[in-house]
Design a protein around this motif. Sequence first.
Motif, PDB file in Angstrom:
ATOM      1  N   TYR A  94      24.019  47.009  40.733  1.00  0.00           N
ATOM      2  CA  TYR A  94      25.357  47.299  41.241  1.00  0.00           C
ATOM      3  C   TYR A  94      25.422  48.723  41.799  1.00  0.00           C
ATOM      4  O   TYR A  94      25.876  48.948  42.919  1.00  0.00           O
ATOM      5  CB  TYR A  94      26.406  47.104  40.138  1.00  0.00           C
ATOM      6  N   SER A 101      28.041  49.185  49.990  1.00  0.00           N
ATOM      7  CA  SER A 101      29.211  48.301  50.019  1.00  0.00           C
ATOM      8  C   SER A 101      30.414  49.013  50.632  1.00  0.00           C
ATOM      9  O   SER A 101      31.202  48.412  51.368  1.00  0.00           O
ATOM     10  CB  SER A 101      29.534  47.813  48.610  1.00  0.00           C
ATOM     11  N   ILE A 314      32.411  38.330  49.088  1.00  0.00           N
ATOM     12  CA  ILE A 314      32.013  38.972  47.822  1.00  0.00           C
ATOM     13  C   ILE A 314      30.494  39.136  47.694  1.00  0.00           C
ATOM     14  O   ILE A 314      30.024  40.220  47.360  1.00  0.00           O
ATOM     15  CB  ILE A 314      32.632  38.256  46.598  1.00  0.00           C
ATOM     16  N   ILE A 318      28.495  42.539  46.324  1.00  0.00           N
ATOM     17  CA  ILE A 318      28.147  42.477  44.895  1.00  0.00           C
ATOM     18  C   ILE A 318      26.833  41.705  44.731  1.00  0.00           C
ATOM     19  O   ILE A 318      26.750  40.549  45.159  1.00  0.00           O
ATOM     20  CB  ILE A 318      29.292  41.777  44.104  1.00  0.00           C
ATOM     21  N   MET A 322      25.422  39.960  39.271  1.00  0.00           N
ATOM     22  CA  MET A 322      26.750  40.346  38.815  1.00  0.00           C
ATOM     23  C   MET A 322      27.800  39.310  39.242  1.00  0.00           C
ATOM     24  O   MET A 322      28.704  38.973  38.490  1.00  0.00           O
ATOM     25  CB  MET A 322      27.123  41.733  39.335  1.00  0.00           C
ATOM     26  N   PHE A 323      27.639  38.793  40.441  1.00  0.00           N
ATOM     27  CA  PHE A 323      28.572  37.781  40.939  1.00  0.00           C
ATOM     28  C   PHE A 323      28.531  36.532  40.051  1.00  0.00           C
ATOM     29  O   PHE A 323      29.568  35.962  39.692  1.00  0.00           O
ATOM     30  CB  PHE A 323      28.234  37.452  42.396  1.00  0.00           C
ATOM     31  N   TYR A 386      37.540  42.543  37.862  1.00  0.00           N
ATOM     32  CA  TYR A 386      36.593  42.225  38.934  1.00  0.00           C
ATOM     33  C   TYR A 386      37.336  41.968  40.238  1.00  0.00           C
ATOM     34  O   TYR A 386      36.746  41.567  41.230  1.00  0.00           O
ATOM     35  CB  TYR A 386      35.669  41.063  38.555  1.00  0.00           C
ATOM     36  N   LEU A 389      36.730  45.159  44.297  1.00  0.00           N
ATOM     37  CA  LEU A 389      35.301  45.370  44.548  1.00  0.00           C
ATOM     38  C   LEU A 389      35.090  46.389  45.667  1.00  0.00           C
ATOM     39  O   LEU A 389      35.870  46.439  46.618  1.00  0.00           O
ATOM     40  CB  LEU A 389      34.645  44.027  44.897  1.00  0.00           C
TER      41      LEU A 389
END
Length: 478
Positions: A94, A101, A314, A318, A322-323, A386, A389
Amino acid sequence: MAARTWIADVTIVSPENLDHIGKGSVLIENGRIVRIERSAGAKKPVGATLVSGKGQFLIPGLIDSHVHLASIPGMRFEVSFGPAEGKPAMIQEYFEQLPRSYLYYGYTTLVDLAVVDHQALENFRQSPLHPDLYDCGESLVFANGYPMSLAPPTERFKLFPNFIYDPKQASSIPAEYKPEGHTPAADVASVKRSGGICVKTYFERGFEQDKNLPVMGPRVLAEIRKAAAEDGLVLMMHANSFEAQKFGVEGDVDVLAHGMWNWGDLAKHSEIPDEIKTVLDQIAKKKTGYQPTIQVMQGLRAYFDPDYLRIKAIPNVIPARMFEWFNSSEGKWFKKELVEDDTPDAAMLEMYDEGPLRRVRQVVGYLAGKDANFLFGTDTPSSPTYGNLPGLNGYLEMQQLQRAGLSLQQIFRAATLNNAREFKINSQVGTVEPGKTANLVLLEKSPLQSVDAYDSIVTVWVHGRPASRNSLAVSPNQ
Ligand SMILES: [Zn+2]
């Protein structure tokens, strides 16, 4: 030979110049914008790499002036400081992706509001390609107040060493912390020494279990105000209630770090009551910086909305591991803390939509009508959710701002020049002008035509270094 790039024949959309948008070509040299040529058919300078911007739009890199880079979406606050809850690989992936990101959605400048983990910020600054990062140092928390109240009493003074001493609470402050080391002036000086550009403080009586947290009075705020002004630091206050924003604007803070979704005793009014309008009028008139952060509430709402984790973007921001965890029942632990008894999801959605979201939209719409000094800030991630993001949350916040009544021009200025001016970094960033850092974003659509333009990114430049949008997404083997 200097590193030169020539972005040719592009429509330049720059916030100081929205009445005269036209085509031109932009020369970048050694990380800076050195020349803008407005005449048609200008020749590419010798040795420059040509980038055709034909049919495309060039904007300054976006600024998100409210982030918390050390916090991990979907994970407990304490995880940021302690053991990785048995998921070190997931957390490492992450953090490796994090800078990209933000860039993936065009954010080339960030302000971290409350440093709790110097190492996390240092790692971010060391990563190969990352947004410019400013911070407010360690925040000025009133002793035992929000957010140090979230940490256990034995840990909180260690985690928030820049707290403000309160003589009334002397018995609950460990003896090694002396009053004279924790005055507003001493705390502001410590932020200044650490290289901060802003001071973050709080007025929050609490929510859920903790509703009667200690808060500062006007005398303490006045001392912070004075010290911050002397040190040239921007004074920001966490304030999301009518009471807090009234307190902040009367105390002359520079920035209110949230929208007003908590109306206190006035919550049931379906229209904005006059006493709230009076405070909003003051906010608009004083040009107090205003960060609506509507996504804070959307981020809680996300746990009850079956569509949220289906957002196609997403997996671009991510990493897969983690997703997958977000989608697991363990990954939804925070939902149980948000919901009372067994309230159905639909009722929870209605609670957010008719409660805090309705109120903050009304307030933001009202301020938009007064052309208030909006600053774009997302508070990513604002809680263990969550639903906020990195990067994507900014794009969702822009949609929220539009829905609440900001014009596309207001959104664009908030995320560029307004932020740059408020944080006194406008000599470096915020516009497309010669002399500025070459933090630029090339779009397929105009941000003055539709908010989805911010999702039509082709290339992002950071200090003149280009990255295609695809190269910023999570890579398939990550
Ligand atoms: Zn925040």
